[in-house]
Design a protein around this motif. Sequence first.
Motif, PDB file in Angstrom:
ATOM      1  N   GLN A  46       0.847  -1.196   0.000  1.00 32.10           N
ATOM      2  CA  GLN A  46       0.000   0.000   0.000  1.00 32.10           C
ATOM      3  C   GLN A  46       0.881   1.245   0.000  1.00 32.10           C
ATOM      4  O   GLN A  46       1.939   1.274   0.615  1.00 32.10           O
ATOM      5  CB  GLN A  46      -0.900   0.028   1.249  1.00 32.10           C
ATOM      6  CG  GLN A  46      -1.619  -1.274   1.550  1.00 32.10           C
ATOM      7  CD  GLN A  46      -2.636  -1.652   0.499  1.00 32.10           C
ATOM      8  OE1 GLN A  46      -3.026  -0.837  -0.329  1.00 32.10           O
ATOM      9  NE2 GLN A  46      -3.077  -2.905   0.516  1.00 32.10           N
ATOM     10  N   GLU A  47       0.414   2.271  -0.697  1.00 36.17           N
ATOM     11  CA  GLU A  47       1.146   3.538  -0.735  1.00 36.17           C
ATOM     12  C   GLU A  47       0.160   4.688  -0.663  1.00 36.17           C
ATOM     13  O   GLU A  47      -0.873   4.681  -1.345  1.00 36.17           O
ATOM     14  CB  GLU A  47       1.972   3.657  -2.021  1.00 36.17           C
ATOM     15  CG  GLU A  47       2.754   4.976  -2.123  1.00 36.17           C
ATOM     16  CD  GLU A  47       3.504   5.130  -3.433  1.00 36.17           C
ATOM     17  OE1 GLU A  47       4.229   6.137  -3.590  1.00 36.17           O
ATOM     18  OE2 GLU A  47       3.345   4.256  -4.311  1.00 36.17           O
ATOM     19  N   LEU A  48       0.501   5.692   0.143  1.00 38.71           N
ATOM     20  CA  LEU A  48      -0.313   6.898   0.270  1.00 38.71           C
ATOM     21  C   LEU A  48       0.574   8.092  -0.048  1.00 38.71           C
ATOM     22  O   LEU A  48       1.592   8.300   0.617  1.00 38.71           O
ATOM     23  CB  LEU A  48      -0.866   7.019   1.696  1.00 38.71           C
ATOM     24  CG  LEU A  48      -1.758   8.236   1.988  1.00 38.71           C
ATOM     25  CD1 LEU A  48      -2.973   8.249   1.088  1.00 38.71           C
ATOM     26  CD2 LEU A  48      -2.183   8.227   3.464  1.00 38.71           C
ATOM     27  N   SER A  82       5.520  10.103   0.442  1.00 40.48           N
ATOM     28  CA  SER A  82       4.796   8.836   0.319  1.00 40.48           C
ATOM     29  C   SER A  82       4.938   8.054   1.615  1.00 40.48           C
ATOM     30  O   SER A  82       6.000   8.049   2.234  1.00 40.48           O
ATOM     31  CB  SER A  82       5.337   8.012  -0.847  1.00 40.48           C
ATOM     32  OG  SER A  82       5.087   8.627  -2.088  1.00 40.48           O
ATOM     33  N   ASP A 103      -5.503  -1.614   3.558  1.00 44.34           N
ATOM     34  CA  ASP A 103      -5.189  -0.356   2.899  1.00 44.34           C
ATOM     35  C   ASP A 103      -5.313   0.776   3.913  1.00 44.34           C
ATOM     36  O   ASP A 103      -5.851   0.598   5.012  1.00 44.34           O
ATOM     37  CB  ASP A 103      -6.165  -0.135   1.737  1.00 44.34           C
ATOM     38  CG  ASP A 103      -5.654   0.911   0.759  1.00 44.34           C
ATOM     39  OD1 ASP A 103      -4.604   1.531   1.039  1.00 44.34           O
ATOM     40  OD2 ASP A 103      -6.313   1.123  -0.271  1.00 44.34           O
ATOM     41  N   PHE A 104      -4.816   1.959   3.546  1.00 47.60           N
ATOM     42  CA  PHE A 104      -4.926   3.115   4.428  1.00 47.60           C
ATOM     43  C   PHE A 104      -6.393   3.471   4.609  1.00 47.60           C
ATOM     44  O   PHE A 104      -7.170   3.478   3.644  1.00 47.60           O
ATOM     45  CB  PHE A 104      -4.160   4.299   3.840  1.00 47.60           C
ATOM     46  CG  PHE A 104      -2.666   4.107   3.838  1.00 47.60           C
ATOM     47  CD1 PHE A 104      -1.920   4.390   4.975  1.00 47.60           C
ATOM     48  CD2 PHE A 104      -2.014   3.631   2.707  1.00 47.60           C
ATOM     49  CE1 PHE A 104      -0.543   4.206   4.985  1.00 47.60           C
ATOM     50  CE2 PHE A 104      -0.643   3.445   2.709  1.00 47.60           C
ATOM     51  CZ  PHE A 104       0.098   3.727   3.847  1.00 47.60           C
ATOM     52  N   VAL A 119      -6.126   8.976   5.644  1.00 42.19           N
ATOM     53  CA  VAL A 119      -6.060   9.862   4.481  1.00 42.19           C
ATOM     54  C   VAL A 119      -6.447  11.279   4.881  1.00 42.19           C
ATOM     55  O   VAL A 119      -5.793  12.255   4.490  1.00 42.19           O
ATOM     56  CB  VAL A 119      -6.973   9.348   3.357  1.00 42.19           C
ATOM     57  CG1 VAL A 119      -7.027  10.360   2.206  1.00 42.19           C
ATOM     58  CG2 VAL A 119      -6.485   8.007   2.847  1.00 42.19           C
TER      59      VAL A 119
END
Length: 223
Positions: free
Chosen positions: A3-5, A20, A28-29, A34
Amino acid sequence: MHQELRAAFRVDEACWGVGSIFREGGQDFSDREVDFLDAVTATLAAATRVAVRVQRGPRPAAGGPVIVIAGVHGELRAATPAAVLWLAEVEDAAPGGFTMTLHSVVAQAHASVSGTARARTRDAGGNWVVLQASRLITGDDPEQMVVTVEPATSHDVVSLLLSAYGVSAREREVCLEVLSGNPTVDIARNLFISPHTVHDHLKALYGKVGVGSRGELVARLLV
């Protein structure tokens, strides 16, 4: 990493950084995570913009040209002796920082019609340098890029500082005229505005930069 934000740190329509967050496996985030990142991006952007204004001490020049050869994805393939020493210093001061900038400028150059791109970053002493990437014409690998690293010019640094101080487009024009040594009458004529308007812009400039005269303005931006 599964997962990447990602986030862009923007303030006054300008991006002052990106970041990131990665998560290995798992969920997931969440929306809450978020929302939290979204809530702090403007603060991080403002803090980064303020950090740009910090004065840096001079560093000795590199003992030769700092030039590297990068692959299509920005991977380092070769470097001059001076570049090897320079990169070692930069990596000790900010691990991974140069690699990210190198990947970025190489990607920009590949996407550019001209085949060139420029990017600013800091050296080991925190001073600004400019990376310029250009396609390397070679029969072996036409995707290679040559990237040169040079100290930022006074114009590069002034442009960056004016953005960091939140100067408007017209105030920037007036400031550049002042830095060129032009008197108020000439500035008014060159920019097609009245001398009174020039003084208004200068007053706004002084307030944003935190100075009280033209001499202090020049010293703050150039010294």
